[in-house]
Design a protein around this motif. Structure first.
Motif, short mmCIF file in Angstrom:
data_model
loop_
_atom_site.label_atom_id
_atom_site.label_comp_id
_atom_site.label_asym_id
_atom_site.label_seq_id
_atom_site.Cartn_x
_atom_site.Cartn_y
_atom_site.Cartn_z
N ASN A 96 0.78 -1.10 0.05
CA ASN A 96 0.18 -0.02 -0.14
C ASN A 96 0.84 1.20 -0.04
N ASP A 97 1.12 1.83 -1.05
CA ASP A 97 1.75 2.94 -1.32
C ASP A 97 3.40 2.69 -1.01
N ILE A 98 3.78 3.42 -0.07
CA ILE A 98 5.26 3.20 0.42
C ILE A 98 5.40 1.86 1.36
N TYR A 99 4.32 1.33 2.04
CA TYR A 99 4.18 0.25 3.02
C TYR A 99 3.93 -1.18 2.24
N SER A 100 4.86 -1.87 2.45
CA SER A 100 4.70 -3.57 2.15
C SER A 100 5.02 -4.56 3.24
N VAL A 101 4.15 -5.55 3.39
CA VAL A 101 4.30 -6.50 4.30
C VAL A 101 4.77 -7.92 3.51
N TYR A 102 5.79 -8.38 4.30
CA TYR A 102 6.25 -9.60 3.65
C TYR A 102 6.33 -10.63 4.58
N HIS A 103 6.38 -11.97 4.32
CA HIS A 103 6.83 -12.93 4.92
C HIS A 103 8.23 -13.50 4.70
N LEU A 104 9.18 -13.68 5.75
CA LEU A 104 10.43 -13.67 5.54
C LEU A 104 10.74 -15.15 6.43
N ASN A 105 11.56 -16.08 5.78
CA ASN A 105 11.79 -17.21 6.49
C ASN A 105 13.17 -17.46 6.73
N PRO A 106 13.64 -17.18 8.03
CA PRO A 106 15.31 -17.01 8.23
C PRO A 106 15.74 -18.42 8.05
N PRO A 107 16.94 -18.60 7.92
CA PRO A 107 17.64 -20.11 8.03
C PRO A 107 17.60 -20.44 9.43
N PRO A 108 17.71 -21.85 9.48
CA PRO A 108 17.52 -22.74 10.64
C PRO A 108 18.37 -21.90 11.79
N GLU A 109 19.55 -21.54 11.52
CA GLU A 109 20.73 -20.92 12.62
C GLU A 109 20.35 -19.55 13.08
N LEU A 110 19.28 -18.97 12.45
CA LEU A 110 18.81 -17.80 13.02
C LEU A 110 17.43 -17.72 13.31
N ASN A 111 16.88 -18.97 13.54
CA ASN A 111 15.52 -19.09 13.93
C ASN A 111 15.37 -20.02 15.04
N GLU A 112 16.08 -19.51 15.92
CA GLU A 112 16.03 -20.39 17.44
C GLU A 112 15.11 -20.00 18.16
N MET A 113 14.56 -20.88 19.13
CA MET A 113 13.38 -20.70 20.11
C MET A 113 14.05 -20.94 21.51
N LYS A 114 13.87 -20.05 22.34
CA LYS A 114 14.21 -20.52 23.83
C LYS A 114 13.15 -21.69 24.16
N THR A 115 13.59 -22.70 24.72
CA THR A 115 12.91 -23.82 25.07
C THR A 115 13.04 -24.19 26.62
N THR A 116 12.13 -24.07 27.48
CA THR A 116 12.19 -24.26 28.89
C THR A 116 11.30 -25.45 29.02
N ILE A 117 12.06 -26.52 29.89
CA ILE A 117 11.41 -27.75 29.95
C ILE A 117 11.48 -28.05 31.53
N ILE A 118 10.10 -28.45 32.09
CA ILE A 118 9.87 -28.81 33.32
C ILE A 118 9.61 -30.21 33.50
N ARG A 119 10.45 -31.19 34.01
CA ARG A 119 10.13 -32.33 33.98
C ARG A 119 10.93 -33.15 35.22
N PRO A 120 10.13 -33.85 35.87
CA PRO A 120 8.63 -34.46 35.80
C PRO A 120 7.94 -33.22 36.41
N ALA A 121 6.95 -32.95 35.55
CA ALA A 121 6.01 -32.14 35.93
C ALA A 121 4.93 -32.44 36.84
N THR A 122 4.73 -31.80 38.10
CA THR A 122 3.66 -32.06 38.79
C THR A 122 2.49 -31.45 38.70
N GLU A 123 1.22 -31.84 39.10
CA GLU A 123 0.05 -31.28 38.96
C GLU A 123 0.10 -29.82 39.08
#
Length: 285
Positions: A96-123
């Motif tokens: 729209n005019d000067i504005y544009s929206v794209y989807h960008l898929n980064p390579p795996p090494e730049l697409n990390e997610m912080k993952t917290t694991i609690i195990r064994p997890a209680t109720e």
């Protein structure tokens, strides 16, 4: 001034690989071995975080409950420089005019997610992360004396300090929350404000007018403490129905010594919180 509690320490160690290990050691069990999703406990589009309940293979035979928290890592200058400097593939979604929206898929090494694991997890762990309905409570001074204070004194609400970050904790005991404050506490509050700002400026170079300094009501534990957070950091619990700026608290007490004894305080309670049940039993919500 306390910066980290044991819980924060454990979380930091987990984030940084504990004793220095950056990957699962060879031959060691994978922390998510045989993971099977049971339910989505909660998700936040704003925080880009999802909380999952699943089961993993404990010893190869039995299973254990686990809570897994997936969180998009914050952007780093080096990361975006590498990402955008290599002509990444862009898929146009909207222009729209000067504005544009794209989807960008980064390579795996730049697409990390912080993952917290609690195990064994209680109720208890699982229940902690389940999305709960919230209810606004308008607590008058009389409600505090008749409902909340007896609840606090019954010991139903934990006062254990187990999750500190940048917090000033008062030495005097017996000041449970905002409700206990009066003009006699003004020197204490002003000292916390001034000394806290001075200590943060000296150690971190952050000025007082770049800080959000506030108290919670309801607090996480009933011993007077004040939060110091950089304005740019959207910390949990900074919403208007919970956070009370220390400067406002001081001004209110200067105007009326009994301000917090008499005023109505509005705050939110989760559906599973015992204090909410007390208000329901009293016909207050």
């Amino acid at each position: 001034m306390a910066e980290r509690g044991e819980k924060r320490k454990r979380e930091s160690e987990a984030e940084n690989g504990g004793a220095g290990d950056s990957e699962t050691p060879a031959g060691a069990e994978h922390p998510l071995a045989g993971f099977k999703l049971q339910s989505i406990l909660r998700e936040s589009a704003r925080d880009k975080t999802i909380f999952l309940h699943g089961q993993v293979s404990g010893d190869g035979k039995s299973t254990e409950d686990a809570v897994v928290i997936l969180e998009r890592a914050p952007f780093q200058v080096e990361t975006v420089t590498r990402l955008l400097g290599n002509n990444p593939e862009l898929k146009l979604q909207l222009k729209n005019d000067i504005y544009s929206v794209y989807h960008l898929n980064p390579p795996p090494e730049l697409n990390e997610m912080k993952t917290t694991i609690i195990r064994p997890a209680t109720e208890k762990h699982i229940k902690k992360y389940v999305r709960q309905e919230l209810y606004l409570i308008q607590e008058t001074g009389e409600d505090y004396k008749n409902i909340t204070l007896p609840f606090i004194e019954s010991g139903s609400f934990s006062i254990k300090v187990d999750d500190l970050y940048l917090i000033a904790i008062s030495h005097p005991r017996g000041i449970k929350s905002l409700r206990d404050l009066n003009e006699d506490h003004l020197p204490l509050l002003k000292n916390i404000q001034q000394e806290g700002q001075a200590a943060i400026l000296k150690k971190y170079g952050v000025k007082g007018n770049q800080l959000r300094i506030y108290l919670h009501y309801q607090p996480s534990y009933y011993h007077l403490h004040v939060h110091f957070v950089a304005l740019g950091h959207e910390a949990p619990g900074i919403t208007v129905e919970r956070a009370h700026l220390l400067s406002d608290v001081i001004q209110n007490l200067e105007l009326d010594s009994q301000y917090y004894t008499k005023c109505t305080l509005t705050y939110a309670l989760r559906a599973d919180e015992p204090l909410l049940q007390k208000f329901k039993e009293a016909g207050k919500c």
